[in-house]
Design an enzyme around this catalytic site. Structure first.
Site, short mmCIF file in Angstrom:
data_model
loop_
_atom_site.label_atom_id
_atom_site.label_comp_id
_atom_site.label_asym_id
_atom_site.label_seq_id
_atom_site.Cartn_x
_atom_site.Cartn_y
_atom_site.Cartn_z
CB THR A 1 -16.43 8.40 4.17
OG1 THR A 1 -16.44 7.66 4.94
CG2 THR A 1 -17.60 9.77 4.59
CB CYS B 1 9.04 1.08 18.67
SG CYS B 1 9.81 -0.39 19.60
CD GLN C 1 -13.71 7.92 7.81
OE1 GLN C 1 -14.08 6.86 8.19
NE2 GLN C 1 -14.30 8.71 6.73
CG ASN C 2 -8.62 9.05 2.99
OD1 ASN C 2 -9.36 8.17 3.61
ND2 ASN C 2 -8.70 9.67 2.19
CG HIS D 1 -9.14 5.47 10.79
ND1 HIS D 1 -9.97 5.38 9.78
CD2 HIS D 1 -9.88 5.92 11.97
CE1 HIS D 1 -11.28 5.33 10.48
NE2 HIS D 1 -11.18 5.78 11.57
NE ARG E 1 -3.71 0.18 2.48
CZ ARG E 1 -4.01 0.48 3.64
NH1 ARG E 1 -4.00 -0.20 4.61
NH2 ARG E 1 -4.61 1.87 3.80
CB CYS F 1 11.18 1.62 23.19
SG CYS F 1 11.88 1.97 21.47
CB CYS G 1 14.62 -1.37 21.69
SG CYS G 1 12.85 -1.80 21.11
P1 OAD Z 1 -14.88 2.97 2.09
O1 OAD Z 1 -14.08 2.34 1.03
O2 OAD Z 1 -15.70 2.44 3.21
O3 OAD Z 1 -15.81 3.75 1.32
C1 OAD Z 1 -15.38 4.92 0.03
C2 OAD Z 1 -16.64 5.72 -0.44
O4 OAD Z 1 -16.11 6.64 -1.43
C3 OAD Z 1 -17.68 5.04 -0.88
O5 OAD Z 1 -19.10 5.59 -0.19
C4 OAD Z 1 -17.68 5.20 -2.34
O6 OAD Z 1 -18.93 5.40 -2.93
C5 OAD Z 1 -16.97 6.63 -2.33
N1 OAD Z 1 -16.17 7.02 -3.67
C6 OAD Z 1 -15.35 6.00 -4.50
N2 OAD Z 1 -15.02 6.55 -5.15
C7 OAD Z 1 -15.35 7.85 -5.24
C8 OAD Z 1 -15.13 9.06 -5.96
N3 OAD Z 1 -14.15 9.11 -7.15
N4 OAD Z 1 -15.54 10.23 -5.60
C9 OAD Z 1 -16.18 10.29 -4.51
N5 OAD Z 1 -16.48 9.12 -3.69
C10 OAD Z 1 -16.07 7.97 -4.12
O7 OAD Z 1 -13.87 4.08 2.70
P2 OAD Z 1 -14.10 4.99 4.09
O8 OAD Z 1 -15.20 5.37 4.35
O9 OAD Z 1 -12.84 5.84 4.15
O10 OAD Z 1 -10.18 2.08 8.49
O11 OAD Z 1 -13.64 3.57 5.08
C11 OAD Z 1 -13.51 4.21 6.48
C12 OAD Z 1 -12.68 3.13 6.99
O12 OAD Z 1 -12.66 1.87 6.81
C13 OAD Z 1 -11.14 3.48 6.67
O13 OAD Z 1 -10.29 4.61 7.03
C14 OAD Z 1 -10.49 2.01 6.80
C15 OAD Z 1 -11.60 1.22 6.38
O14 OAD Z 1 -11.54 -0.21 6.95
C16 OAD Z 1 -9.54 1.71 9.11
O15 OAD Z 1 -8.38 0.99 8.34
C17 OAD Z 1 -9.53 1.77 10.56
#
Ligand code: OAD
Length: 251
Positions: free
Chosen positions: A189, A128, A102-103, A120, A71, A131, A151
């Site tokens: 999101t 680490c 959240q990114n 996030h 990634r 430590c 360490c």
């Molecule tokens: P998701 O993958 O759950 O959702 C992505 C959102 O972006 C969806 O609602 C899509 O419809 C929208 N989308 C995709 N392409 C797009 C574009 N070009 N323009 C506008 N919208 C678009 O991602 P998150 O909501 O960020 O957490 O997910 C939340 C968390 O779930 C992440 O931070 C991660 C994941 O598991 C952890 O790792 C803790």
């Protein structure tokens, strides 16, 4: 994209006194960073419990680190897109007060955003497991799993895994910003991961206007005041121009 909602949303945002943004993986999709859910999303191909939990890391750190290295490689090739840039410009203009994301990709900072709350964590921060050593790196890790230079214990990515608490300071800052918000702009999101997903609802309950940008409906859409359907780069360009026009500034 419905132009009357876009105009109305631009007017409301241009008049706001404390605009706060919440972003998710969808804002970085057009930069080439995969989202988590939906078609082609990471959680379709990979299992959360094998890659993004503390237990998975204890069981198989090489596997977890190989996934994060992959990634990191994708993200290091990605560039901020216009949606990231528009948010940075809105902050520079003094309109956007805080950006909660959240990114973990760091693209908001690379686009120039300053007041970024990374709920996030950040993939470029290593810490680490034993430590208090932590560092920010600029390129993907070479050695997998990387070890602490102090360490020799395992380093881990500075991201929040499932089952872990969010960083306290960031969460507190996010709640503070949301409590002051009179407008919230939510971009890309799904709104299903808590507590980030409920921030727009908290803002709404406190009287803020919620503007959502997404290619499809999300958990936030039912209560959003304006739902602007479309790709983040296109909608944010139109919205940014609309806001600039109303504020008498050149985009
Ligand atoms: P998701 O993958 O759950 O959702 C992505 C959102 O972006 C969806 O609602 C899509 O419809 C929208 N989308 C995709 N392409 C797009 C574009 N070009 N323009 C506008 N919208 C678009 O991602 P998150 O909501 O960020 O957490 O997910 C939340 C968390 O779930 C992440 O931070 C991660 C994941 O598991 C952890 O790792 C803790």
């Amino acid at each position: 994209m419905d132009s009357s909602s876009l105009d109305a949303a631009a007017s409301v945002l241009a008049k706001s006194k404390h605009l706060v943004a919440l972003t998710g993986a969808g804002i970085s999709a057009e930069s080439g960073v995969p989202t988590f859910r939906g078609r082609g999303g990471l959680w379709e191909k990979y299992k959360v419990e094998e890659l993004a939990t503390p237990q998975a890391f204890r069981r198989d750190p090489v596997k977890v680190w190989s996934w994060y290295k992959w990634r990191m490689e994708i993200i290091s090739k990605a560039r901020p897109n216009f949606a990231h840039v528009a948010l940075a410009k809105l902050e520079e203009m003094g309109l956007l007060k805080a950006l909660i994301t959240q990114n973990v990709d760091g693209l908001h900072r690379r686009a120039g955003s300053k007041n970024v709350i990374e709920l996030h964590g950040c993939i470029w921060r290593l810490r680490c497991t034993s430590c208090d050593y932590a560092e920010y790196i600029e390129e993907p890790v070479r050695e997998v799993p990387p070890r602490c230079p102090r360490c020799r214990s395992l380093l881990r990515p500075g991201v929040v895994w499932f089952g872990e608490a969010l960083p306290e300071r960031e969460l507190k800052r996010a709640y503070q910003e949301v409590s002051r918000a009179d407008a919230m702009l939510v971009v890309g999101t799904s709104g299903v991961v808590m507590p980030a997903g409920m921030l727009p609802l908290l803002a709404k309950e406190r009287g803020a206007v919620v503007v959502e940008v997404n290619v499809e409906e999300s958990a936030i859409t039912p209560y959003a005041d304006y739902f602007l359907r479309g790709r983040a780069t296109e909608v944010m360009k139109a919205l940014f121009e609309g806001i600039c026009e109303r504020l008498g500034k050149s985009p």
